[in-house]
Design an enzyme around this catalytic site. Sequence first.
Site, mmCIF file in Angstrom:
data_model
loop_
_atom_site.group_PDB
_atom_site.id
_atom_site.type_symbol
_atom_site.label_atom_id
_atom_site.label_comp_id
_atom_site.label_asym_id
_atom_site.label_seq_id
_atom_site.Cartn_x
_atom_site.Cartn_y
_atom_site.Cartn_z
ATOM 1 N N SER A 1 2.086 -9.204 -2.118
ATOM 2 C CA SER A 1 0.940 -9.681 -2.129
ATOM 3 C C SER A 1 0.965 -10.929 -1.403
ATOM 4 C CB SER A 1 -0.001 -10.186 -3.696
ATOM 5 O OG SER A 1 -1.005 -10.966 -3.305
ATOM 6 N N TYR B 1 -0.187 -13.137 -12.889
ATOM 7 C CA TYR B 1 -0.364 -12.144 -11.187
ATOM 8 C C TYR B 1 0.473 -12.606 -10.132
ATOM 9 C CZ TYR B 1 -3.151 -9.816 -7.285
ATOM 10 O OH TYR B 1 -2.705 -9.002 -6.370
ATOM 11 N N LYS C 1 3.938 -10.589 -9.534
ATOM 12 C CA LYS C 1 3.765 -9.695 -7.544
ATOM 13 C C LYS C 1 5.599 -10.705 -7.040
ATOM 14 C CE LYS C 1 0.370 -7.502 -6.962
ATOM 15 N NZ LYS C 1 0.376 -6.013 -6.628
HETATM 16 N N1 LIG Z 1 -7.312 -6.179 -2.462
HETATM 17 C C1 LIG Z 1 -6.792 -7.827 -2.500
HETATM 18 O O1 LIG Z 1 -7.145 -8.436 -1.571
HETATM 19 C C2 LIG Z 1 -5.242 -7.213 -2.863
HETATM 20 C C3 LIG Z 1 -4.581 -8.368 -1.799
HETATM 21 C C4 LIG Z 1 -3.082 -8.433 -2.206
HETATM 22 C C5 LIG Z 1 -2.867 -7.391 -3.430
HETATM 23 N N2 LIG Z 1 -3.024 -6.671 -3.556
HETATM 24 C C6 LIG Z 1 -2.804 -5.589 -4.647
HETATM 25 O O2 LIG Z 1 -3.246 -4.337 -3.780
HETATM 26 C C7 LIG Z 1 -3.268 -2.581 -5.003
HETATM 27 C C8 LIG Z 1 -4.263 -2.192 -4.952
HETATM 28 O O3 LIG Z 1 -5.699 -2.869 -5.376
HETATM 29 P P1 LIG Z 1 -7.069 -2.998 -4.330
HETATM 30 O O4 LIG Z 1 -6.765 -4.272 -3.831
HETATM 31 O O5 LIG Z 1 -6.814 -1.676 -3.810
HETATM 32 O O6 LIG Z 1 -7.945 -2.693 -5.785
HETATM 33 P P2 LIG Z 1 -8.675 -1.715 -6.503
HETATM 34 O O7 LIG Z 1 -9.369 -2.655 -7.640
HETATM 35 O O8 LIG Z 1 -9.507 -0.996 -5.946
HETATM 36 O O9 LIG Z 1 -7.425 -0.560 -6.981
HETATM 37 C C9 LIG Z 1 -6.866 -0.435 -8.596
HETATM 38 C C10 LIG Z 1 -6.748 0.885 -8.377
HETATM 39 O O10 LIG Z 1 -5.775 0.410 -10.023
HETATM 40 C C11 LIG Z 1 -5.790 1.336 -11.286
HETATM 41 N N3 LIG Z 1 -5.282 0.368 -11.818
HETATM 42 C C12 LIG Z 1 -5.792 -0.935 -13.158
HETATM 43 N N4 LIG Z 1 -4.842 -0.599 -13.795
HETATM 44 C C13 LIG Z 1 -4.619 0.932 -13.862
HETATM 45 C C14 LIG Z 1 -3.601 0.964 -14.885
HETATM 46 N N5 LIG Z 1 -2.555 0.064 -16.052
HETATM 47 N N6 LIG Z 1 -2.270 1.842 -14.719
HETATM 48 C C15 LIG Z 1 -2.773 2.472 -13.998
HETATM 49 N N7 LIG Z 1 -4.165 2.156 -12.080
HETATM 50 C C16 LIG Z 1 -4.447 0.729 -12.827
HETATM 51 C C17 LIG Z 1 -7.705 0.805 -10.833
HETATM 52 O O11 LIG Z 1 -8.457 2.009 -11.806
HETATM 53 C C18 LIG Z 1 -7.343 0.812 -9.646
HETATM 54 O O12 LIG Z 1 -8.373 2.760 -8.757
HETATM 55 C C19 LIG Z 1 -2.889 -3.956 -6.338
HETATM 56 O O13 LIG Z 1 -1.511 -3.644 -6.395
HETATM 57 C C20 LIG Z 1 -3.280 -5.378 -5.486
HETATM 58 O O14 LIG Z 1 -2.323 -6.444 -6.726
HETATM 59 C C21 LIG Z 1 -4.795 -6.303 -3.270
#
Ligand SMILES: NC(=O)c1ccc[n+]([C@@H]2O[C@H](COP(=O)([O-])OP(=O)(O)OC[C@H]3O[C@@H](n4cnc5c(N)ncnc54)[C@H](O)[C@@H]3O)[C@@H](O)[C@H]2O)c1
Length: 255
Positions: free
Chosen positions: A141, A154, A158
């Site tokens: 992130s 978080y 990260k």
């Molecule tokens: N969306 C953003 O702005 C953003 C920014 C920086 C980093 N991220 C990172 O991107 C990654 C994906 O997140 P996203 O934004 O697509 O969100 P999202 O909520 O759409 O997807 C996350 C997925 O992870 C699954 N999950 C949660 N806990 C779990 C566990 N213990 N075991 C297995 N699966 C689990 C959820 O069911 C979900 O399907 C994450 O690591 C998040 O930290 C996202």
Amino acid sequence: MKKLQDKVAIITGAGSGIGAASAYLFAREGAKVVVADLNQDTGREVMRKITEAGGTAVFIQTDVSISNDVERMIQTAVDSFGRVDILFNNAGILGSPLENLTETQWRKELDIMLTGPFLGCHYAIPIMKKQGGGNIINTGSVASFIAGGSSPGYTAAKGGLLMLTKYLGKALAKDQIRVNCICPGAVDTGITVALWGQPSTDEEKKAIEQIRFSRIPMGRAGSTEEVAAVALFLASDESSYITGAAIPVDGGMLA
Ligand SMILES: NC(=O)c1ccc[n+]([C@@H]2O[C@H](COP(=O)([O-])OP(=O)(O)OC[C@H]3O[C@@H](n4cnc5c(N)ncnc54)[C@H](O)[C@@H]3O)[C@@H](O)[C@H]2O)c1
């Protein structure tokens, strides 16, 4: 020629957001995809859509913070498709703000977003070594680099994941295993809805976006497809000389 023809790719958190967009893209590029997620409904739906479109996928319900689950997830790839070429450690959750952060919540955030990727690596690396190589991608992130986001747990997870990526990238280069990290900024997914809520009016949406986008030079959120495209680049041979690296996908936030 498709970019991931016949490669076997495991993607965690593939039921939603960045993971789902990557699962669709990897499958379109010829990969056999292991869709891993805690959520059965969304994970199965992603698998169904991939197979309906003519791709190959299996779903395995996985809690990435539980060692036995992760071992089973890796074994599912081997049992279903015979190998593990790509491990995309992507599952994540929204962190708690400092004021509400209990020890239990701190451990949960670290377990899912730092120990989870470690466990994936722990079980996949011996298989990749035996195969003669492999490719690991972690979802970091902008919080891997800068504090000031919503949550200390978080941010710590990260930040740690970035250093795990660097360590493994160096240590495993001799084994032809590349390890890299994608660092998204603001992407519209389940996590962002959890953080900002679902605006019910246009004015509310505008007000939220004004705050959200004020730190983003491009002035907008990224799409899941824009992040998935970078994951594909890292998963493919197009990035064959890149390891131990972190690529921001953030509209200029970290510049
Ligand atoms: N969306 C953003 O702005 C953003 C920014 C920086 C980093 N991220 C990172 O991107 C990654 C994906 O997140 P996203 O934004 O697509 O969100 P999202 O909520 O759409 O997807 C996350 C997925 O992870 C699954 N999950 C949660 N806990 C779990 C566990 N213990 N075991 C297995 N699966 C689990 C959820 O069911 C979900 O399907 C994450 O690591 C998040 O930290 C996202």
